[in-house]
Design a protein around this motif. Structure first.
Motif, PDB file in Angstrom:
ATOM      1  N   GLY A 344      29.185  34.163  22.330  1.00  0.00           N
ATOM      2  CA  GLY A 344      29.275  35.406  22.933  1.00  0.00           C
ATOM      3  C   GLY A 344      29.881  36.341  21.869  1.00  0.00           C
ATOM      4  N   ARG A 345      30.702  35.993  21.107  1.00  0.00           N
ATOM      5  CA  ARG A 345      31.387  36.841  20.222  1.00  0.00           C
ATOM      6  C   ARG A 345      30.428  37.089  19.047  1.00  0.00           C
ATOM      7  NH1 ARG A 345      37.220  34.469  18.852  1.00  0.00           N
ATOM      8  NH2 ARG A 345      36.809  34.357  21.200  1.00  0.00           N
ATOM      9  N   ASP A 348      27.833  39.893  20.313  1.00  0.00           N
ATOM     10  CA  ASP A 348      28.846  41.263  20.495  1.00  0.00           C
ATOM     11  C   ASP A 348      28.662  41.869  19.184  1.00  0.00           C
ATOM     12  OD1 ASP A 348      29.333  40.770  23.174  1.00  0.00           O
ATOM     13  OD2 ASP A 348      31.422  40.082  22.787  1.00  0.00           O
ATOM     14  N   PHE A 351      25.018  42.949  18.291  1.00  0.00           N
ATOM     15  CA  PHE A 351      24.761  44.220  18.873  1.00  0.00           C
ATOM     16  C   PHE A 351      25.322  45.354  18.407  1.00  0.00           C
ATOM     17  CE2 PHE A 351      23.455  42.102  23.251  1.00  0.00           C
ATOM     18  CZ  PHE A 351      22.215  42.675  22.942  1.00  0.00           C
ATOM     19  N   ARG A 352      26.806  45.262  18.190  1.00  0.00           N
ATOM     20  CA  ARG A 352      27.562  46.438  17.456  1.00  0.00           C
ATOM     21  C   ARG A 352      27.102  46.873  16.193  1.00  0.00           C
ATOM     22  NH1 ARG A 352      32.752  47.458  19.109  1.00  0.00           N
ATOM     23  NH2 ARG A 352      33.739  45.869  20.849  1.00  0.00           N
ATOM     24  N   ALA A 355      21.801  45.583  16.104  1.00  0.00           N
ATOM     25  CA  ALA A 355      20.591  44.486  16.333  1.00  0.00           C
ATOM     26  C   ALA A 355      20.040  44.537  17.823  1.00  0.00           C
ATOM     27  CB  ALA A 355      21.153  43.329  15.699  1.00  0.00           C
ATOM     28  N   TYR A 359      18.994  36.433  23.396  1.00  0.00           N
ATOM     29  CA  TYR A 359      19.854  35.159  23.588  1.00  0.00           C
ATOM     30  C   TYR A 359      19.714  35.083  25.026  1.00  0.00           C
ATOM     31  CZ  TYR A 359      23.012  38.563  25.703  1.00  0.00           C
ATOM     32  OH  TYR A 359      23.597  39.558  26.316  1.00  0.00           O
TER      33      TYR A 359
ATOM     34  N   GLU B 396      32.302  42.352  28.225  1.00  0.00           N
ATOM     35  CA  GLU B 396      32.326  42.175  26.857  1.00  0.00           C
ATOM     36  C   GLU B 396      31.479  43.028  26.372  1.00  0.00           C
ATOM     37  OE1 GLU B 396      33.845  39.795  25.062  1.00  0.00           O
ATOM     38  OE2 GLU B 396      34.566  38.225  26.556  1.00  0.00           O
ATOM     39  N   TYR B 397      31.248  43.446  25.195  1.00  0.00           N
ATOM     40  CA  TYR B 397      30.353  44.397  24.378  1.00  0.00           C
ATOM     41  C   TYR B 397      29.033  44.079  24.820  1.00  0.00           C
ATOM     42  CZ  TYR B 397      28.449  47.691  21.108  1.00  0.00           C
ATOM     43  OH  TYR B 397      27.667  48.791  20.542  1.00  0.00           O
ATOM     44  N   ARG B 398      28.456  42.953  24.869  1.00  0.00           N
ATOM     45  CA  ARG B 398      27.140  42.734  25.114  1.00  0.00           C
ATOM     46  C   ARG B 398      26.691  43.036  26.382  1.00  0.00           C
ATOM     47  NH1 ARG B 398      29.892  38.204  24.582  1.00  0.00           N
ATOM     48  NH2 ARG B 398      29.944  36.758  26.228  1.00  0.00           N
ATOM     49  N   ARG B 401      26.535  46.787  26.732  1.00  0.00           N
ATOM     50  CA  ARG B 401      25.283  47.295  26.069  1.00  0.00           C
ATOM     51  C   ARG B 401      24.043  46.794  27.124  1.00  0.00           C
ATOM     52  NH1 ARG B 401      22.253  48.357  21.184  1.00  0.00           N
ATOM     53  NH2 ARG B 401      20.306  47.907  22.010  1.00  0.00           N
TER      54      ARG B 401
END
Lengths: 559, 559
Positions: A344-345, A348, A351-352, A355, A359, B396-398, B401
């Motif tokens: 997950g990290r 994240d 994405f930041r 990209a 997944y 979370e960020y994802r 997003r």
């Protein structure tokens, strides 16, 4: 089939692989002949702090070393071959494996300096090997690495079948079909006991074919306007082939990054398991010189492993590959339980960086399928083999249990199904089976170069240290009158941030001093008492003040 | 609506809850009026060794304490109310919450000794609250705890809507319908900015209704021939009601075990959120006196938490409830990422005791549904509200997003969607928004009674200690000539098992001695140098011998 001795028994047991996922090692013994199937490693559980890997306890094998006829390896995954460098150091016996499996093992043995002294015998699905009174033959299976086989062991007491890891893939990549006819034929001839892979025994239905992924990958490659990065298990040669195919179909060159990915691609290409046209692979250094839509990157890190290539890309610390906004990253794997947060990290962070990350947020995505058969395939195997006895292997207890229920469902008698722990033996004599005595079995922990030197006490200390840290209390006493000559000095590591907690530590200091004075007055001067009293008084004080229990190490010197 | 001051701006930011799951705390400020939504805690991540809980950094609020008009609470989950005992200690402001939420909060405040001094205002979905220039109103939502609301904040700059945690459940248990009409009406009147729950933004489709579980539970209860144990989240009052209903339908009495389960059942019953006929609940002590098929147990431990009631039953260490072969255990929850292994172990242990365990091996089982809306529900909320600006929160960020992509899909302009980190402000003035400056935000770690006294240095030390342990090297030198008077003594904790490694530690001893002698000969006698040299020499030796890097703490005394 060899002659049967009326006193001889057939023994089957696991030294690793039941009640756990990992360190697979199964033993079949008839009389004085021992055959071992696989020698894997396991990654440490979360309470095994600081441990690198875990291997099986092979005391039984070293104590019976003159009887061990060989180790048969079903396939080249770490949980089946990773223990070999440690096992072979103590047990120099012949190794039997198929071509790719042997190729991967040889890399390991070379690193461990064991290649020269290990007898390695190449087998294929047609081979027959006589191991004392036991005759071994093999059958092809489908799995997430090529050249996987199951093992058929004809013993004087009857036939034992070990499936290895398997699924039934009716449209396999590279046309690696499972030997359905041979498996059926083994079943037709009569099987005493089946040991079968339970990994996906909790999952209903059929596991989809690996080849489903190819068109999905090609689709994503085609839509991507910039670079495509694919992370998957290095050992999944079928998957790698499909990434190669998608790259070629979309006119991209491929850079391979990550040590194990480079290693597997090299070995599998040399041995003919990967078909990569010349000129397809480029060096990672060349990526930046090429148009973004002409490049693909094949990478390790699908589990979010902290040191892996993909994780380093996600953190912008990879030396050769930078993720650019608009790049596509495919994580073609599902997280192994325990790795969800790491994966997950990584997602994240990707994405930041801008990209487009593909997944599987649920358990199944279009870019990953399991290498293990689901319930319908497990029942198919049970019905092809139709064994008298059934021992579910390769799985946590709940998976073995679910597999046992499947066995009952297809008509195996409940009392003929054995759910065993590592070290539990099942004894066969005159066609009937019963639980026998236990043999030594357990986890051998490897930490750095140390094999087995980290035990429960060390792990307990690491756990305590990780929770609340340690306080070292140093004080020097006079030999003559017990007066405090220097100290007490209190050194804290992992307990509190000292600058913030000066008052607390000063008060702790006073507690130690007054405890010692009191003991002196009471004429207590044995070291053990002094230490225990200091520890107790300080521990009590700190718990009251902080509700924490750091390890306390009193060091009392006399001069 | 209050008068608009041309210089005043509207600020929206999160102090917790974005880029993470947990410690939700959102701030809406217009001019000199600050309204806070929620004050949650987060459970520590795996690298926060020894930490109990994590709360938001509220520096911004304490520095602007005179402007804070109140804290509105959307619902009673820990990640929305768990930070209150810490926050209210530093910020005595009024609290607004619905009945059940307030009931749960009051329990916490009582424990923390803050109940008396905290102004608590009971609200319901009809309430309107004027907080300076900001008018707050509320709307009912569906979630996995009753009495959940979303918040509508009318500010002079425009309306801000905060959904809280929500799903759209068209057949809710207890007829707790979401206020679709009110939500639509808010949207019709025009909304400047929407803050919406992103937890399930990765999940396609609709989240199933909680009421689906009722018939499934009753079915299992009916088939069970012995006791039924149900573990679920203590706060899921709807689920608890359905367990109660299934027990009544099958003529079973219910024993409630686990501290938080007893607590919630008590509060929810008192406040009228649970309908449990008199005589249904029995004491755990009475279980063994009753026929097994007349008993159900409602328990904590659905996440495999080590100290929970279910875990203790699974390990046969629960004082009052023993699992018997043939009992049915239902785990009515899915593992939160990170807890998979704990849950798996609990299931294994229950199976070993002979229980029939019903659990969800995949992400969905018939005995659990999520409390958060999936993609179709998130789009429905976006289309009901039709905001000009959109800030995805709670994830979370994802997830943020993916939620942003849903926002784009329903027609919100990409540049009007703000994915923010904790502390990032979004400024609204004259109808347009832009990223403003950052306010302080971060994790405040709580370890025992210590709030914020464990920082990066302490955590780094704990990590090091957990991996390879510590060696303390004690040596006493003569003040006069630097001769070694006593030692070196080496004490090891968490490094190697001493009895197995005597040779290694003896050699380590010699290394320290010869290092010190060499330094004496070279006339090096500053403590710092001595310590550094001992540390380096010993560290190098140990790494060569073991490939481990324990922390080394040299203690050099002079007398």
């Amino acid at each position: 089939m060899s002659k049967k001795n009326i006193q001889d028994k057939l023994l089957i047991f696991a030294l690793g692989g039941v009640g756990e996922i990992g360190k697979n090692m199964y033993v079949v013994q008839y009389g004085n002949d021992i055959v071992v199937v696989d020698a894997g490693l396991k990654f440490p559980e979360e309470d095994m702090l600081g441990i690198d890997i875990v291997i099986p306890d092979i005391t039984y094998l070293t104590e019976n070393r003159d009887k061990v006829r060989g180790i048969l390896i079903t396939h080249g995954h770490e949980d089946h071959i990773g223990g070999l460098p440690y096992v072979l150091k103590h047990l120099n016996v012949p190794l039997y494996a198929t071509k790719l499996t042997l190729g991967l093992i040889e890399g390991k043995l070379k690193e461990a300096g064991l290649l020269g002294e290990t007898k390695r015998i190449l087998i294929n699905a047609e081979s027959e090997v006589q191991l004392g009174s036991i005759k071994a033959s093999f059958f092809k299976t489908n799995h997430s690495i090529p050249d996987s086989v199951g093992v058929c062991l004809d013993t004087p007491e009857g036939t034992v079948v070990h499936t290895g890891d398997f699924k039934f893939d009716h449209t396999p990549v590279n046309n690696q079909y499972a030997d359905l006819q041979r498996i059926a034929d083994i079943g037709r001839r009569g099987v005493l006991a089946l040991l079968s892979d339970s990994t996906n025994a909790e999952r209903a239905g059929f596991t989809p074919s690996e080849s489903m992924i190819g068109s999905e990958l090609e689709d994503i490659f085609r839509k991507a306007t910039q670079r495509v990065v694919v992370a998957t298990f290095a050992s999944n040669v079928h998957r790698i082939q499909q990434v190669v195919n998608a790259a070629i179909a979309t006119k991209r060159k491929i850079a391979v990054v990550g040590r194990s990915m480079v290693n597997v691609v090299t070995i599998a290409s040399e041995l003919g398991y990967l078909n990569i046209p010349e000129g397809t692979i480029i060096e990672p250094e060349e990526i930046n010189k090429m148009a973004a839509d002409r490049v693909a990157v094949l990478s390790t890190g699908s589990q979010g492993e902290p040191m892996s290539a993909l994780t380093r890309m996600a953190r912008s610390t990879h030396r050769k590959v930078d993720i650019m906004p608009g790049d596509t990253v495919i994580i073609a794997a599902t997280p192994i339980p325990g790795n969800e947060r790491y994966v997950g990290r990584t997602v994240d962070e990707l994405f930041r960086l801008g990209a487009n990350v593909i997944y599987g947020p649920g358990s199944v995505s279009g870019v990953h399928v399991s290498g293990h058969g689901s319930q319908e395939e497990l029942k198919l195997m049970l019905n092809l083999i139709r064994p008298k006895y059934f021992i579910p292997i390769h799985g946590e207890y709940r998976m073995l249990r679910q597999h046992a229920l499947l066995g009952e469902a297809v008509g195996i008698e409940r009392e003929n199904i054995f759910i065993v722990d590592n070290g539990d033996t099942v004894e066969f004599q005159a066609g009937t089976a019963r639980k026998g005595s236990k043999v030594p079995a357990g986890n051998v922990l490897i930490d750095g170069l140390g094999v087995g030197d980290v035990g429960n006490i060390v792990l307990r200390d690491r756990k305590l240290l990780s929770q609340d840290g340690i306080l070292v209390v140093v004080v020097t006493l006079s030999k003559q009158d017990g007066a405090i000559l220097s100290g007490p000095d209190i050194i804290s590591r992992g307990f509190v941030y000292v600058r913030e907690s000066e008052g607390l530590l000063e008060e702790a200091n006073r507690i130690v001093t007054s405890t010692l004075h009191k003991l002196m007055n009471d004429k207590v001067n044995e070291w053990a008492s002094l230490k225990t009293n200091v520890k107790d008084a300080l521990g009590r004080f700190l718990y009251e003040q902080t509700r924490r229990r750091p390890m306390i190490l009193p060091i009392i010197m006399e001069v």
